[in-house]
Each structure stands twice: as C-alpha cells, then as structure tokens.
Scaffold this active site. Structure first.
Site, mmCIF file in Angstrom:
data_model
loop_
_atom_site.group_PDB
_atom_site.id
_atom_site.type_symbol
_atom_site.label_atom_id
_atom_site.label_comp_id
_atom_site.label_asym_id
_atom_site.label_seq_id
_atom_site.Cartn_x
_atom_site.Cartn_y
_atom_site.Cartn_z
ATOM 1 N N ALA A 38 0.839 -1.197 0.000
ATOM 2 C CA ALA A 38 0.000 0.000 0.000
ATOM 3 C C ALA A 38 0.875 1.248 0.000
ATOM 4 C CB ALA A 38 -0.884 0.009 1.242
ATOM 5 N N GLY A 39 0.324 2.331 -0.482
ATOM 6 C CA GLY A 39 1.030 3.611 -0.416
ATOM 7 C C GLY A 39 0.003 4.694 -0.172
ATOM 8 N N GLN A 227 -5.411 -1.410 -0.311
ATOM 9 C CA GLN A 227 -5.885 -1.975 -1.576
ATOM 10 C C GLN A 227 -7.396 -1.698 -1.718
ATOM 11 O OE1 GLN A 227 -3.657 -4.378 0.341
ATOM 12 N NE2 GLN A 227 -2.178 -3.022 -0.566
HETATM 13 P P1 IMP Z 1 0.649 -7.662 -4.439
HETATM 14 O O1 IMP Z 1 -0.307 -7.123 -3.445
HETATM 15 O O2 IMP Z 1 2.003 -7.007 -4.371
HETATM 16 O O3 IMP Z 1 0.737 -9.156 -4.409
HETATM 17 O O4 IMP Z 1 0.099 -7.278 -5.897
HETATM 18 C C1 IMP Z 1 -1.092 -7.860 -6.415
HETATM 19 C C2 IMP Z 1 -1.866 -6.847 -7.260
HETATM 20 O O5 IMP Z 1 -2.384 -5.840 -6.402
HETATM 21 C C3 IMP Z 1 -1.016 -6.106 -8.296
HETATM 22 O O6 IMP Z 1 -1.820 -5.829 -9.430
HETATM 23 C C4 IMP Z 1 -0.675 -4.800 -7.595
HETATM 24 O O7 IMP Z 1 -0.396 -3.763 -8.512
HETATM 25 C C5 IMP Z 1 -1.962 -4.554 -6.837
HETATM 26 N N1 IMP Z 1 -1.763 -3.725 -5.638
HETATM 27 C C6 IMP Z 1 -1.272 -4.106 -4.453
HETATM 28 N N2 IMP Z 1 -1.265 -3.085 -3.593
HETATM 29 C C7 IMP Z 1 -1.802 -2.040 -4.233
HETATM 30 C C8 IMP Z 1 -2.115 -0.700 -3.857
HETATM 31 O O8 IMP Z 1 -1.904 -0.271 -2.720
HETATM 32 N N3 IMP Z 1 -2.670 0.085 -4.815
HETATM 33 C C9 IMP Z 1 -2.945 -0.378 -6.072
HETATM 34 N N4 IMP Z 1 -2.690 -1.626 -6.459
HETATM 35 C C10 IMP Z 1 -2.117 -2.452 -5.561
#
Ligand code: IMP
Length: 440
Positions: A38-39, A227
C-alpha cells in the site's frame, strides 16, 4: 463510534487523505490487511508549507499526535520496511514509539525469501503475470495459510525466532533454487532477525484484546483499509488480485473485532478509475485522453512509481463495492482531474459475448472481453480545484456527481477537489446521521 474506510476500485483512490481528514476524531486508527504494497499519501499544510507523508505500513493516523495506531493481525509486516518507515517519519518530525504504534503479535512477517519468491514466481507467470508490487505479499500470506509462517509475536522470543527462521529459510531456499533463484543467506538473516526483534518487540502486543477493550471503554476506532474491493482475494478480479481480504470482512478478521462493532463503512472512490499491474479493466483508455488523466491526476504508484492505467468511472464496480461492503456512503476523490474535459463517460453496464449485463462476471477472461456501455455527460470545463462547498461547483459538475451517487447506490459524504485537507466538500449533515460529529 467505529468506522471502516474501504477502497472501492483497484486501489489508489485516495484513502490516505480521507483517513487523515477523519483521524483526529478517533482515538485509534487500525490497519487490518495488506502490507507495504500500500502507499497512502497524506499532505499536511504546516507553517504555510506542504508536508508530504507517504505511508506504506503504518496507519495514516500517525501524523495525529493524539491517535494510537494499530497494525492488526491481518497485516503482513516486512521488518525492514517497518523500520525504514519509522526512520523516515522521524526525519519528518514524527516520533514513532511503543505508545503510538501497537503491532499485533498475530500479524505475519514478510521475510527476505518471500520477496525473492515473489520475483521468481512472477517471472515464471510470463504473460499472465499479476504485476505484483514485488514486496513478498503473496508468498507471506501463502505461508500464513500453510500454517508455517512466522508471526510478529515470534520477535518477542529470540531463541524460538532463530530456530523458526533457520528452518523456514532452508525450506524457502529449496523452493527458490528450484525456481532458478539465488538462495537467501541464512546467517545474515539470523543476524538481522535479532536486530528486528530488539527494535520491534516493544511495539508488539495482543491488539485483539486492546481494540475490543478500548471499544468497551468507549474509545472510537477508525479501521483503515488498504488496496480495494476489486483487488480482494475472494471478491476481486482473481487471479489479478492481492492476497488478502480488502473488503469489509477483512476488517473483522484482520483486526479481531466483531461486525456489530463497525457502525459505518465509507468507500473511497475516484471520479475516474485506475489500476496498476495486470488484469481486466473494461473502461481503460488506451489513448491520449488516458495519458492526459494520468498526467493531471499524477497517477504513478506511491509504492512502486509505476504508471497507473487510467479509464472512465465504472458504475458496475461502484455498485458492486456498495453491495459487498454494505457501504453507508462514498468519499469521491480527484474530481478536479476531470475539469478540462469536454465530455465525460460513465460505464453503466457491460456487453459480454453479445449479452448486456450490469453485473461483474466472476471470470477475469470474461471481464477482459467486456465492452463497456456508456452514458455520456457534458464536461464542466471550469476549475473545481479547492472548492469546499457543493453549491460553488459548476452546474455540470453537480449533475455528474448527482448521477454518480444515484447510479452507485450510495450518497457522497466527501468530495475531494485537491490533495489538501481543506480542499474537500463535506456533507456534515449526512455524517451526523451516522453519528459522526466531526470537528474538521
Ligand atoms: P501484491 O499485493 O504485491 O501481491 O500485488 C497484487 C496486485 O495488487 C497487483 O496488481 C498490484 O499492482 C496490486 N496492488 C497491491 N497493492 C496495491 C495498492 O496499494 N494500490 C494499487 N494496487 C495495488
């Protein structure tokens, strides 16, 4: 009064700003799922200057001196990322201590081999890559579900920690080398593990009892989601999703609080749609308009810097998010990004294999094939930046917003017209109906 904030689209809706706006009205701000994928960007005007905080793991409430922040059991924690974030906050004048940051002993740890595995597994997926943030999120949740993960509580017992670290590193290295990756240096990991234990252990406690006791004692809790609905492991566009439940159920399991404790749920939604990583996105704009929205909305990932894919507002998704999360209201963000457009489209349904539907298909391939059905609305072509009263908006912007609320099935409690706290239209009457008397 306890409130949950949820992302409604594919993340990056601006949850950080909404949580920050609300945080001073709550005693506790708790994260309940996800990790430093997350950001959350928070911009605070102090002494006439903007101060920008980008938070990944620590709840956005940390910028409020009176808030206690909690990282709940449903979160996955990379100790290196956590310590780096604490150090960054310190350089920005915020002291993170065991008093203002409590970490659940049940939260699972992301270890270096999870990050290495995330990279290897993604590269093996080839064209079907999820486009993960490469932060080790998926592999850490895999270990949790396989009942072999290390938890934050393990940092409070160094001997046991080193034993578990040693065992798990060997297992992970077998898998890593099998996938063509470099093994992790076990000795270095044991040295790092001791350091993490020393630094992080003071924050670790049983946050399930803490949160429930606090609620019993009349304290208010803001549950901060990361997310979003369409990235939820169960309800999102599987397999192009994250590995946690980012819908409302995740707030209960990830914080250890009962559903009856969460009186209000607000979904954050952008005036258009964005997505990072792979996966279906029916309203995506592949042309200069998409690029213009990306440039004006500064749509680059707060965590990874990746350009976000941009497209029109999708009311099918909005309605789904309202339904799955039982949203009491919405917080609309980035309205001002649409200011220059001549016309604005709203997706009201899909045509899939010749059939019209207003539902999201369970299959990512079917959603990929979905052709959006649009309503076209005239743009207002005037600046809305910084407007804080609904009545001051251009008439065409009001029409667009009224249609979005109607078609989404929930009213707007907030409409954000810029990154700063005061650049927000707040429906205080609506919030009071939910028992939220805000001093903003
Ligand atoms: P992961 O959470 O790193 O496993 O990524 C899985 C999917 O979720 C990918 O498409 C990431 O780009 C998306 N994703 C994860 N965290 C974020 C967020 O905070 N904002 C937008 N997309 C996210």
């Amino acid at each position: 009064m306890n409130l949950a904030i949820i992302g409604t689209q594919w993340g990056d809706e601006g949850k950080g700003k909404i949580v920050d706006l609300l945080a001073s009205n709550f005693d506790i701000v708790a994260r309940y799922q996800g990790g430093h994928n997350a950001g959350h960007t928070v911009i605070i005007r102090k002494d006439g200057e903007d101060q920008k905080f980008v938070l990944h793991l620590i709840p956005s409430g940390i910028t409020h001196p009176a808030s206690t922040c909690v990282i709940g059991n449903g979160v996955v924690i990379d100790p290196r990322a956590l310590l780096a974030e604490i150090a960054d906050l310190k350089t920005q004048g915020i002291e993170v201590t065991h008093k203002n940051l409590l970490i659940s002993n049940r939260a699972h740890l992301i270890l270096p081999y999870h990050v290495a595995l995330d990279r290897r597994v993604e590269s093996h997926r080839g064209n079907n890559a999820v486009g993960t943030t490469m932060r080790g999120i998926g592999p850490a949740y895999e270990d949790k579900m396989a009942r072999r993960g290390l938890r934050a509580g393990d940092l409070t017992n160094v001997d046991l920690l080193l034993e578990k670290l040693s065992r798990n590193t060997k297992q992970a290295n077998n898998l890593l080398t099998h996938l063509g990756g470099e093994p992790i240096d076990e000795n270095q990991l044991l040295v790092d593990g001791k350091h993490w234990a020393e630094m992080i252990a003071p924050h670790i406690t049983d946050t399930t009892y803490y949160l429930n006791n606090a609620a019993q004692a009349g304290k208010s809790i803001l549950l901060e989601g990361a997310q979003a609905t369409m990235l939820d492991i169960d309800h999102g566009t599987y397999p192009f999703v994250t590995s946690s439940n980012s819908t409302i159920g995740g707030a209960c399991t990830g914080a250890g609080v009962p559903p009856s404790m969460i009186e209000t749920t607000i979904g954050v939604i952008k005036a258009y749609t964005t997505r990072v990583g792979g996966g279906p996105f029916p309203t995506e704009l592949h042309d200069e308009l998409g690029e213009a929205i990306r440039a004006k909305g500064r749509e680059y990932g707060a965590s990874t810097g990746r350009p976000r894919r941009c497209g029109w507002f999708d009311a099918v998704i909005a309605r789904y998010a309202v339904m799955v999360n039982g949203l009491s209201a919405l917080a609309l963000t980035k309205l001002d990004v649409l200011d220059d457009l001549e016309e604005i489209k709203i997706c009201v349904g899909y045509r899939i294999n010749g059939k019209e539907t207003d539902q999201i298909p369970y299959d990512a391939g079917e959603l990929e094939a979905a052709e959006p059905i649009y309503e076209i609305w005239p743009g207002w072509q005037a600046s809305t930046q910084g407007i804080a009263n609904f009545d001051d908006l251009p008439a065409k912007a009001k029409n667009y917003l009224e249609r979005l609320a109607e078609i989404s099935g929930a009213p707007f409690a907030f409409i954000s017209t810029g990154p700063e706290r005061n650049e927000t239209i707040i429906d205080k009457e609506l919030l009071e109906k939910f028992g939220l008397r805000l001093s903003i």
